[in-house]
Design an enzyme around this catalytic site. Structure first.
Site, PDB file in Angstrom:
ATOM      1  N   HIS A  94      23.940   4.895  -2.194  1.00 25.80           N
ATOM      2  CA  HIS A  94      22.611   5.253  -2.918  1.00 25.80           C
ATOM      3  C   HIS A  94      21.995   3.686  -3.012  1.00 25.80           C
ATOM      4  CE1 HIS A  94      20.453   5.962  -7.033  1.00 25.80           C
ATOM      5  NE2 HIS A  94      19.940   6.329  -6.199  1.00 25.80           N
ATOM      6  N   CYS A 135       3.741  -9.878  -8.838  1.00 30.95           N
ATOM      7  CA  CYS A 135       4.786  -9.280  -8.487  1.00 30.95           C
ATOM      8  C   CYS A 135       5.559  -9.716  -7.149  1.00 30.95           C
ATOM      9  CB  CYS A 135       4.762  -7.711  -8.319  1.00 30.95           C
ATOM     10  SG  CYS A 135       6.248  -6.745  -8.123  1.00 30.95           S
ATOM     11  N   TYR A 189      15.177  -8.565  -7.178  1.00 33.92           N
ATOM     12  CA  TYR A 189      14.474  -9.776  -7.153  1.00 33.92           C
ATOM     13  C   TYR A 189      15.029 -11.159  -6.627  1.00 33.92           C
ATOM     14  CZ  TYR A 189      11.225  -6.752  -9.403  1.00 33.92           C
ATOM     15  OH  TYR A 189      10.429  -5.737  -9.900  1.00 33.92           O
ATOM     16  N   HIS A 240      11.897   9.015  -6.104  1.00 29.78           N
ATOM     17  CA  HIS A 240      12.570  10.115  -5.364  1.00 29.78           C
ATOM     18  C   HIS A 240      11.776  11.252  -4.917  1.00 29.78           C
ATOM     19  CE1 HIS A 240      15.686   8.036  -7.962  1.00 29.78           C
ATOM     20  NE2 HIS A 240      16.586   8.344  -6.762  1.00 29.78           N
ATOM     21  N   ARG A 253       2.974  -2.922 -13.273  1.00 27.93           N
ATOM     22  CA  ARG A 253       4.112  -2.760 -12.872  1.00 27.93           C
ATOM     23  C   ARG A 253       5.119  -2.508 -13.823  1.00 27.93           C
ATOM     24  NH1 ARG A 253       8.657  -0.883 -10.894  1.00 27.93           N
ATOM     25  NH2 ARG A 253       9.383  -1.838  -9.040  1.00 27.93           N
TER      26      ARG A 253
HETATM   27  C1  HEM Z   1      16.241   4.977  -5.131  1.00 27.03           C
HETATM   28  C2  HEM Z   1      18.126   8.934  -3.416  1.00 27.03           C
HETATM   29  C3  HEM Z   1      19.850  10.183  -7.819  1.00 27.03           C
HETATM   30  C4  HEM Z   1      18.218   5.985  -9.521  1.00 27.03           C
HETATM   31  C5  HEM Z   1      16.831   6.036  -4.371  1.00 27.03           C
HETATM   32  C6  HEM Z   1      16.435   5.915  -2.903  1.00 27.03           C
HETATM   33  C7  HEM Z   1      16.797   7.040  -2.356  1.00 27.03           C
HETATM   34  C8  HEM Z   1      17.315   7.742  -3.622  1.00 27.03           C
HETATM   35  C9  HEM Z   1      16.656   7.449  -0.949  1.00 27.03           C
HETATM   36  C10 HEM Z   1      15.341   5.008  -2.187  1.00 27.03           C
HETATM   37  C11 HEM Z   1      14.030   5.461  -2.432  1.00 27.03           C
HETATM   38  C12 HEM Z   1      12.911   4.400  -1.687  1.00 27.03           C
HETATM   39  O1  HEM Z   1      13.101   3.133  -1.962  1.00 27.03           O
HETATM   40  O2  HEM Z   1      12.183   5.105  -1.177  1.00 27.03           O
HETATM   41  C13 HEM Z   1      18.731   9.618  -4.136  1.00 27.03           C
HETATM   42  C14 HEM Z   1      19.683  10.855  -4.126  1.00 27.03           C
HETATM   43  C15 HEM Z   1      19.907  11.193  -5.417  1.00 27.03           C
HETATM   44  C16 HEM Z   1      19.782  10.148  -6.305  1.00 27.03           C
HETATM   45  C17 HEM Z   1      19.591  11.538  -2.867  1.00 27.03           C
HETATM   46  C18 HEM Z   1      20.709  12.403  -5.962  1.00 27.03           C
HETATM   47  C19 HEM Z   1      21.496  13.267  -5.158  1.00 27.03           C
HETATM   48  C20 HEM Z   1      19.586   9.399  -8.484  1.00 27.03           C
HETATM   49  C21 HEM Z   1      19.696   9.143 -10.076  1.00 27.03           C
HETATM   50  C22 HEM Z   1      19.221   8.011 -10.671  1.00 27.03           C
HETATM   51  C23 HEM Z   1      18.753   7.262  -9.403  1.00 27.03           C
HETATM   52  C24 HEM Z   1      20.358  10.209 -10.754  1.00 27.03           C
HETATM   53  C25 HEM Z   1      19.349   7.662 -12.058  1.00 27.03           C
HETATM   54  C26 HEM Z   1      19.999   8.063 -12.836  1.00 27.03           C
HETATM   55  C27 HEM Z   1      17.545   5.445  -8.710  1.00 27.03           C
HETATM   56  C28 HEM Z   1      16.830   4.165  -8.737  1.00 27.03           C
HETATM   57  C29 HEM Z   1      16.273   3.819  -7.616  1.00 27.03           C
HETATM   58  C30 HEM Z   1      16.868   4.926  -6.694  1.00 27.03           C
HETATM   59  C31 HEM Z   1      16.854   3.399 -10.055  1.00 27.03           C
HETATM   60  C32 HEM Z   1      15.423   2.700  -7.273  1.00 27.03           C
HETATM   61  C33 HEM Z   1      16.191   1.350  -6.436  1.00 27.03           C
HETATM   62  C34 HEM Z   1      15.203   0.402  -6.198  1.00 27.03           C
HETATM   63  O3  HEM Z   1      14.699  -0.189  -6.913  1.00 27.03           O
HETATM   64  O4  HEM Z   1      15.192   0.166  -4.974  1.00 27.03           O
HETATM   65  N1  HEM Z   1      17.302   7.009  -4.724  1.00 27.03           N
HETATM   66  N2  HEM Z   1      19.050   9.372  -5.654  1.00 27.03           N
HETATM   67  N3  HEM Z   1      19.007   8.247  -8.292  1.00 27.03           N
HETATM   68  N4  HEM Z   1      17.401   5.749  -7.089  1.00 27.03           N
HETATM   69 FE1  HEM Z   1      18.235   7.549  -6.344  1.00 27.03          FE
HETATM   70  N1  MTE Z   2       8.799  -6.158 -18.667  1.00 22.02           N
HETATM   71  C1  MTE Z   2       9.481  -4.949 -19.119  1.00 22.02           C
HETATM   72  N2  MTE Z   2       9.608  -4.988 -20.457  1.00 22.02           N
HETATM   73  N3  MTE Z   2       9.423  -3.731 -18.480  1.00 22.02           N
HETATM   74  C2  MTE Z   2       9.131  -3.819 -17.045  1.00 22.02           C
HETATM   75  O1  MTE Z   2       8.988  -3.103 -16.450  1.00 22.02           O
HETATM   76  N4  MTE Z   2       8.020  -5.362 -15.294  1.00 22.02           N
HETATM   77  C3  MTE Z   2       7.921  -6.637 -14.655  1.00 22.02           C
HETATM   78  C4  MTE Z   2       7.305  -7.599 -15.678  1.00 22.02           C
HETATM   79  N5  MTE Z   2       7.851  -7.313 -17.039  1.00 22.02           N
HETATM   80  C5  MTE Z   2       8.571  -5.151 -16.609  1.00 22.02           C
HETATM   81  C6  MTE Z   2       8.424  -6.244 -17.473  1.00 22.02           C
HETATM   82  C7  MTE Z   2       7.745  -6.917 -13.427  1.00 22.02           C
HETATM   83  S1  MTE Z   2       8.372  -6.397 -11.985  1.00 22.02           S
HETATM   84  C8  MTE Z   2       6.267  -7.482 -13.133  1.00 22.02           C
HETATM   85  S2  MTE Z   2       5.639  -7.745 -11.506  1.00 22.02           S
HETATM   86  C9  MTE Z   2       5.258  -7.595 -14.690  1.00 22.02           C
HETATM   87  O2  MTE Z   2       5.972  -7.321 -15.643  1.00 22.02           O
HETATM   88  C10 MTE Z   2       4.124  -6.814 -14.206  1.00 22.02           C
HETATM   89  O3  MTE Z   2       3.326  -7.147 -15.175  1.00 22.02           O
HETATM   90  P1  MTE Z   2       1.917  -6.270 -15.401  1.00 22.02           P
HETATM   91  O4  MTE Z   2       2.285  -4.925 -15.578  1.00 22.02           O
HETATM   92  O5  MTE Z   2       1.342  -6.735 -16.889  1.00 22.02           O
HETATM   93  O6  MTE Z   2       0.976  -6.668 -14.298  1.00 22.02           O
HETATM   94 MO    MO Z   3       7.392  -6.953 -10.161  1.00 29.06          MO
END
Ligand code: HEM
Ligand code: MTE
Ligand code: MO
Length: 487
Positions: free
Chosen positions: A40, A185, A322, A64, A138
């Site tokens: 994941h 960003c 990052y 998602h 962001r």
């Molecule tokens: C990212 C699948 C459940 C949190 C992703 C991505 C996929 C995925 C494919 C990448 C999407 C992209 O970058 O385009 C799944 C599947 C799930 C699931 C199939 C359930 C069966 C969850 C749950 C959470 C979660 C329950 C949180 C409680 C996140 C987060 C990201 C993410 C935070 C972003 C990560 C990043 O910043 O790249 N997930 N997810 N996911 N998922 Fe899930």
């Molecule tokens: N601070 C908090 N509390 N929550 C956030 O999601 N995003 C960060 C930063 N500070 C973020 C944060 C990121 S990744 C970026 S690029 C900048 O805030 C974006 O600032 P802006 O939304 O004011 O352009």
């Molecule tokens: Mo960012």
């Protein structure tokens, strides 16, 4: 079958998921996600939904909301809930994004929940100062609502029993300091890197960046109030906690090295104004830390706590995001502990006008300057203008922008139209530039490249291939912009 082990678990004897299977629900479907947990992209967080519905979490992480995720999920289906059960599980979910602020319709959204949007590129380079309403946003989580009357900022030195609490009024009584700084960003221009090979993350164009004036108090002054000793070498980092939090109560967080916070020339401020007005809700009302010259992610919005520590922030965004890696590192081999967190960003430039693929009218004797056509009485060469920004981290200044339309055989030195007068290493703002490039008569397709040079004489690499990284951060190559000129 509850006893089969996933391929990865068979190789990892200590894997804690090998004992029992984990299922989640989505709408009426039930899915066995056991084998998927280690793959994941969002990490172990997926377990928050174990034994229940993923939907409230997907409202938070709208990443998602795409067919790729649903397709993936479909392959994991093991059954269905009865109608009554599915209603029970989804009935009382309220959308945590319901109370997000209203936004300017011109902002181009890359994601809506959480809200992520950029300025239209042609507007971006219109002004040295980016208007608040059009400044890219962001967010990783819902926007928190903070009452300025009851707001308190906690500042502490970890393990030293030293702390202070400051109200907004108390903060504003400290000496006022204003800087003009560009925030960018790390994902800026990710969509171009994606064309080389897929990367994970929001598909940002070239406008996840903006320049604003920020007014507040020096973090340095606040740290002195709490009793930070500049000569205490054991204190190394300043951690910031936002007041936005995920379903488990974890807040957004990041940290910067203590030297940057204490350095008078570091200009790190706890800002309460953006472009002369209280910081808008999307940008961190009432207090946000501005760390000029440093990647956007460390500029924590809705600041609630500041912790001086021996360690970096343990937040996901400091530890497992990052960071940059070799082009050959993939999601199977990546080890986030092996790369340092991005702080100062490398030099970058981008062409915002014309955009890739845009058709530009180049008429005999007319010059296109900043989007307006002006009559010229000069030589009858066909000319056009491309306009962009350039910026470098660490307070470095842009000293030159070179532009070519023939693959680098000849370069035209751009005009640096807008640049503030501050000297490196305290030059925090971007530079807006333009250039007149001759177009050979009969040309229908032109590729324009720009490369900026900063005051350390660092410049940009020539292609994405060699700086590609799996997370798609720090796209600093020569900017390619294809222009069709119809004559
Ligand atoms: C990212 C699948 C459940 C949190 C992703 C991505 C996929 C995925 C494919 C990448 C999407 C992209 O970058 O385009 C799944 C599947 C799930 C699931 C199939 C359930 C069966 C969850 C749950 C959470 C979660 C329950 C949180 C409680 C996140 C987060 C990201 C993410 C935070 C972003 C990560 C990043 O910043 O790249 N997930 N997810 N996911 N998922 Fe899930
Ligand atoms: N601070 C908090 N509390 N929550 C956030 O999601 N995003 C960060 C930063 N500070 C973020 C944060 C990121 S990744 C970026 S690029 C900048 O805030 C974006 O600032 P802006 O939304 O004011 O352009
Ligand atoms: Mo960012």
């Amino acid at each position: 079958c509850l006893t089969t082990l996933c391929k990865k678990c068979q190789n990892i004897p200590q894997c804690k998921y090998k004992e029992k299977r984990v299922w989640v629900t989505y709408k009426e479907g039930v899915y066995d996600i056991t084998d998927f947990i280690v793959e994941h992209p969002g990490g172990e967080q997926i377990l928050l939904a174990a034994g229940s519905s993923v939907e409230p979490f997907w409202m938070l992480y709208a990443v998602h909301n795409n067919s790729h995720v649903l397709h993936l999920l479909e392959n994991l289906r093991i059954g269905n809930l009865s109608k009554d059960e599915s209603q029970d599980l989804t009935s009382d979910m309220s959308d945590p994004y319901n109370s997000d602020p209203l936004r300017h319709t011109a902002l181009k959204a890359a994601a809506v929940k959480p809200f992520n949007a950029e300025t239209p590129p042609f507007i971006l380079v219109e002004q040295f100062i980016t208007p608040n309403e059009l400044f890219y946003v962001r967010n990783h989580l819902p926007v928190p609502h903070i009452d300025p009357e009851t707001f308190e900022l906690e500042v502490e030195i970890e393990g030293r029993n030293k702390s202070v609490i400051l109200t907004l009024d108390e903060l504003k009584k400290l000496p006022k300091h204003t800087i003009t700084a560009t925030i960018m960003c790390a994902g800026n221009r990710r969509s171009e890197m994606t064309k080389i090979k897929a990367v994970k993350g929001l598909s940002w164009g070239a406008a996840a960046v903006g320049n604003a004036t920020w007014t507040g108090v020096r973090l340095r002054d606040v740290l002195k109030k709490v009793g930070v000793d500049e000569d205490d070498k054991s204190l190394k980092h300043v951690q910031f906690e936002g007041m936005d939090f995920d379903p488990t109560g974890k807040t957004y967080g990041a940290s910067i090295p203590l030297w940057k916070a204490l350095d008078k020339r570091g200009d790190v401020i706890l800002a309460y104004e953006m472009n002369g007005v209280p910081i808008p809700p999307d940008h961190g009302f009432p207090i946000r830390v501005i760390v000029p010259g440093v990647v956007g992610a460390r500029n924590v919005k809705w600041l609630g706590r500041v912790i001086v520590s021996e360690k970096e922030s343990d937040s996901h965004w400091q530890q497992n995001d990052y960071k940059g890696f070799s082009p050959s590192t993939d999601w199977d081999t990546v080890d986030f502990t092996k790369s340092p967190a991005i702080q100062e960003l490398p030099v970058i430039s981008a062409i915002c006008k014309p955009l890739d693929g845009q058709t530009v009218q180049v008429e005999d004797g007319t010059i296109l300057v900043k989007g307006r056509i002006r009559r010229s009485c000069g030589p009858r060469t066909k000319l056009s203008t491309s306009v962009g920004y350039a910026w470098s981290g660490g307070g470095q200044k842009i000293i030159r922008v070179d532009v070519t339309t023939d693959g680098g055989n000849t370069w035209h030195v751009a005009n640096l139209d807008h640049q503030d007068s501050s000297e490196p290493p305290q030059h925090w703002s971007w530079t807006l530039w333009s250039v007149r490039v001759p177009i050979k008569p009969g040309t229908t397709n032109v590729e324009i490249w720009a490369k900026a040079v900063d005051s350390c004489y660092n410049t940009q690499p020539e292609n994405f291939k060699n700086i590609w990284n799996l997370r798609g951060v720090m796209k600093t190559l020569l900017t390619g912009s294809t222009m069709d000129s119809s004559m």
